[in-house]
Design a protein around this motif. Structure first.
Motif, PDB file in Angstrom:
ATOM      1  N   THR A  57      64.690  -6.929  -7.380  1.00 60.53           N
ATOM      2  CA  THR A  57      63.701  -6.294  -8.229  1.00 60.53           C
ATOM      3  C   THR A  57      62.625  -7.266  -8.691  1.00 60.53           C
ATOM      4  OG1 THR A  57      63.405  -5.116 -10.349  1.00 60.53           O
ATOM      5  CG2 THR A  57      65.191  -6.708 -10.244  1.00 60.53           C
ATOM      6  N   HIS A  58      61.522  -6.709  -9.169  1.00 61.09           N
ATOM      7  CA  HIS A  58      60.452  -7.511  -9.765  1.00 61.09           C
ATOM      8  C   HIS A  58      60.830  -7.971 -11.173  1.00 61.09           C
ATOM      9  CE1 HIS A  58      59.862  -3.533 -11.379  1.00 61.09           C
ATOM     10  NE2 HIS A  58      58.944  -3.971 -12.215  1.00 61.09           N
ATOM     11  N   GLY A  59      61.868  -7.399 -11.753  1.00 65.28           N
ATOM     12  CA  GLY A  59      62.362  -7.852 -13.040  1.00 65.28           C
ATOM     13  C   GLY A  59      61.896  -7.047 -14.227  1.00 65.28           C
ATOM     14  N   GLY A  60      61.516  -5.794 -13.997  1.00 65.56           N
ATOM     15  CA  GLY A  60      61.156  -4.940 -15.113  1.00 65.56           C
ATOM     16  C   GLY A  60      62.358  -4.680 -16.001  1.00 65.56           C
ATOM     17  N   HIS A  61      62.101  -4.571 -17.286  1.00 67.86           N
ATOM     18  CA  HIS A  61      63.177  -4.405 -18.265  1.00 67.86           C
ATOM     19  C   HIS A  61      64.065  -3.207 -17.952  1.00 67.86           C
ATOM     20  CE1 HIS A  61      64.898  -3.330 -22.229  1.00 67.86           C
ATOM     21  NE2 HIS A  61      65.100  -4.623 -22.274  1.00 67.86           N
ATOM     22  N   GLY A  62      63.473  -2.066 -17.624  1.00 70.46           N
ATOM     23  CA  GLY A  62      64.257  -0.863 -17.353  1.00 70.46           C
ATOM     24  C   GLY A  62      65.201  -1.035 -16.182  1.00 70.46           C
ATOM     25  N   THR A  63      64.721  -1.637 -15.114  1.00 73.79           N
ATOM     26  CA  THR A  63      65.575  -1.849 -13.940  1.00 73.79           C
ATOM     27  C   THR A  63      66.707  -2.810 -14.267  1.00 73.79           C
ATOM     28  OG1 THR A  63      63.716  -1.426 -12.461  1.00 73.79           O
ATOM     29  CG2 THR A  63      65.605  -2.597 -11.527  1.00 73.79           C
ATOM     30  N   LEU A  64      66.401  -3.871 -15.005  1.00 70.31           N
ATOM     31  CA  LEU A  64      67.451  -4.828 -15.363  1.00 70.31           C
ATOM     32  C   LEU A  64      68.526  -4.173 -16.223  1.00 70.31           C
ATOM     33  CD1 LEU A  64      65.346  -8.029 -16.158  1.00 70.31           C
ATOM     34  CD2 LEU A  64      66.608  -7.492 -14.075  1.00 70.31           C
ATOM     35  N   VAL A  76      65.964 -11.443  -8.903  1.00 67.91           N
ATOM     36  CA  VAL A  76      64.671 -11.126  -9.501  1.00 67.91           C
ATOM     37  C   VAL A  76      63.566 -11.942  -8.840  1.00 67.91           C
ATOM     38  CG1 VAL A  76      63.380 -10.997 -11.655  1.00 67.91           C
ATOM     39  CG2 VAL A  76      65.842 -10.833 -11.709  1.00 67.91           C
ATOM     40  N   LEU A  77      62.490 -11.248  -8.466  1.00 65.79           N
ATOM     41  CA  LEU A  77      61.262 -11.893  -8.007  1.00 65.79           C
ATOM     42  C   LEU A  77      60.172 -11.487  -9.003  1.00 65.79           C
ATOM     43  CD1 LEU A  77      62.940 -11.099  -5.234  1.00 65.79           C
ATOM     44  CD2 LEU A  77      60.899 -12.055  -4.210  1.00 65.79           C
ATOM     45  N   PRO A  78      60.062 -12.189 -10.140  1.00 63.82           N
ATOM     46  CA  PRO A  78      59.136 -11.756 -11.188  1.00 63.82           C
ATOM     47  C   PRO A  78      57.685 -11.770 -10.716  1.00 63.82           C
ATOM     48  CG  PRO A  78      60.200 -13.853 -11.764  1.00 63.82           C
ATOM     49  CD  PRO A  78      60.770 -13.412 -10.465  1.00 63.82           C
ATOM     50  N   HIS A  79      56.952 -10.731 -11.093  1.00 62.84           N
ATOM     51  CA  HIS A  79      55.551 -10.595 -10.692  1.00 62.84           C
ATOM     52  C   HIS A  79      54.578 -10.871 -11.815  1.00 62.84           C
ATOM     53  CE1 HIS A  79      56.262  -7.933  -6.890  1.00 62.84           C
ATOM     54  NE2 HIS A  79      57.022  -8.990  -6.913  1.00 62.84           N
ATOM     55  N   GLY A  80      54.957 -10.686 -13.051  1.00 63.88           N
ATOM     56  CA  GLY A  80      54.031 -10.906 -14.151  1.00 63.88           C
ATOM     57  C   GLY A  80      54.558 -10.333 -15.445  1.00 63.88           C
ATOM     58  N   ARG A  81      53.651 -10.240 -16.415  1.00 63.54           N
ATOM     59  CA  ARG A  81      53.968  -9.747 -17.763  1.00 63.54           C
ATOM     60  C   ARG A  81      55.228 -10.431 -18.285  1.00 63.54           C
ATOM     61  NH1 ARG A  81      52.669  -5.810 -14.508  1.00 63.54           N
ATOM     62  NH2 ARG A  81      54.727  -4.885 -14.404  1.00 63.54           N
ATOM     63  N   ASP A  82      56.207  -9.668 -18.731  1.00 67.30           N
ATOM     64  CA  ASP A  82      57.417 -10.248 -19.316  1.00 67.30           C
ATOM     65  C   ASP A  82      58.511 -10.511 -18.283  1.00 67.30           C
ATOM     66  OD1 ASP A  82      57.921  -7.584 -18.763  1.00 67.30           O
ATOM     67  OD2 ASP A  82      59.038  -7.222 -20.601  1.00 67.30           O
ATOM     68  N   GLN A  83      58.214 -10.295 -17.013  1.00 66.71           N
ATOM     69  CA  GLN A  83      59.251 -10.364 -15.986  1.00 66.71           C
ATOM     70  C   GLN A  83      59.831 -11.762 -15.806  1.00 66.71           C
ATOM     71  OE1 GLN A  83      57.093  -8.551 -12.802  1.00 66.71           O
ATOM     72  NE2 GLN A  83      57.173  -6.538 -13.775  1.00 66.71           N
ATOM     73  N   ASP A  85      60.164 -14.000 -18.178  1.00 65.76           N
ATOM     74  CA  ASP A  85      61.060 -14.171 -19.329  1.00 65.76           C
ATOM     75  C   ASP A  85      62.364 -13.411 -19.112  1.00 65.76           C
ATOM     76  OD1 ASP A  85      59.219 -15.762 -20.645  1.00 65.76           O
ATOM     77  OD2 ASP A  85      58.381 -14.093 -21.790  1.00 65.76           O
ATOM     78  N   ASP A  86      62.249 -12.187 -18.592  1.00 67.50           N
ATOM     79  CA  ASP A  86      63.455 -11.403 -18.307  1.00 67.50           C
ATOM     80  C   ASP A  86      64.325 -12.129 -17.291  1.00 67.50           C
ATOM     81  OD1 ASP A  86      62.472  -9.479 -20.025  1.00 67.50           O
ATOM     82  OD2 ASP A  86      61.820  -8.119 -18.433  1.00 67.50           O
ATOM     83  N   ALA A  87      63.705 -12.642 -16.234  1.00 65.15           N
ATOM     84  CA  ALA A  87      64.454 -13.350 -15.190  1.00 65.15           C
ATOM     85  C   ALA A  87      65.130 -14.588 -15.759  1.00 65.15           C
ATOM     86  CB  ALA A  87      63.514 -13.737 -14.054  1.00 65.15           C
ATOM     87  N   ALA A  88      64.447 -15.290 -16.663  1.00 65.22           N
ATOM     88  CA  ALA A  88      65.011 -16.495 -17.257  1.00 65.22           C
ATOM     89  C   ALA A  88      66.249 -16.187 -18.094  1.00 65.22           C
ATOM     90  CB  ALA A  88      63.957 -17.191 -18.120  1.00 65.22           C
ATOM     91  N   ARG A  89      66.404 -14.960 -18.517  1.00 60.65           N
ATOM     92  CA  ARG A  89      67.582 -14.578 -19.294  1.00 60.65           C
ATOM     93  C   ARG A  89      68.728 -14.073 -18.407  1.00 60.65           C
ATOM     94  NH1 ARG A  89      63.278 -14.648 -22.184  1.00 60.65           N
ATOM     95  NH2 ARG A  89      63.327 -15.060 -24.397  1.00 60.65           N
ATOM     96  N   VAL A  90      68.409 -13.637 -17.221  1.00 60.34           N
ATOM     97  CA  VAL A  90      69.436 -13.171 -16.282  1.00 60.34           C
ATOM     98  C   VAL A  90      70.303 -14.338 -15.814  1.00 60.34           C
ATOM     99  CG1 VAL A  90      69.788 -12.221 -13.957  1.00 60.34           C
ATOM    100  CG2 VAL A  90      68.095 -11.186 -15.496  1.00 60.34           C
ATOM    101  N   VAL A  91      69.658 -15.437 -15.443  1.00 69.35           N
ATOM    102  CA  VAL A  91      70.346 -16.562 -14.816  1.00 69.35           C
ATOM    103  C   VAL A  91      71.397 -17.199 -15.729  1.00 69.35           C
ATOM    104  CG1 VAL A  91      70.001 -18.842 -13.770  1.00 69.35           C
ATOM    105  CG2 VAL A  91      68.436 -16.964 -13.222  1.00 69.35           C
TER     106      VAL A  91
END
Length: 159
Positions: A57-64, A76-83, A85-91
């Motif tokens: 996923t791109h790392g959108g909050h809803g998908t996570l 997660v392949l973050p594309h922008g906005r808060d993604q 930050d979201d990815a940094a919390r997954v790991v």
């Protein structure tokens, strides 16, 4: 607008994969896909997540959140906005890996293989999902919001 389908990336030996089309494009316009990839215009998370071992996923909050509630690990392949930050919390929670958006297909495949092969990622996703379900069931957030609102006057709309 270019309506020529873009070639699908090589997904190697993945037995099943799915892709949804970008907003405003039909499935046929968005992708040409190998036989082991289903391209759909939309995919309801709750129905799809029962059948997958991983979400890319791109790392959108809803998908996570929906993935973790289902106990499904993430790449997660973050594309922008808060993604990012979201990815940094997954790991750190051990629920998946983050791969740079510009990563090569080989790097994405390696990350995907790592998450699928190492069951600790599924365990991490299940732990996060359990915490999310427990928090939602507790109604603690709603109680905190109501308590905060009762202590502060609501702002009047500016005219």
């Amino acid at each position: 607008m270019n309506t020529t389908p873009s070639p699908a990336p090589d997904v190697g030996d993945v037995p099943r994969a799915g892709a949804s089309s970008p907003p405003g494009r039909s499935s046929a316009q968005a992708h040409t896909a190998p036989p082991n990839v289903a391209v759909v215009a939309a995919a309801p998370h709750t129905r799809v997540l029962r059948h997958v071992a991983l979400v890319l996923t791109h790392g959108g909050h809803g998908t996570l959140v929906k993935s973790f509630v289902a106990g499904v690990p993430i790449v997660v392949l973050p594309h922008g906005r808060d993604q990012a930050d979201d990815a940094a919390r997954v790991v750190p929670h051990g629920a998946g890996l983050s791969v740079a958006r510009a990563a090569s297909p080989t790097r994405v495949a390696d990350g995907t293989g790592t998450v699928l092969e190492d069951l600790s990622f599924a365990d991490g996703a299940a732990r996060l999902g359990g915490a999310l379900r427990a928090e939602a069931a507790s109604a603690l957030l709603l109680a905190e919001l109501e308590a905060g609102l009762s202590r502060q006057p609501l702002r009047k709309e500016l005219k």
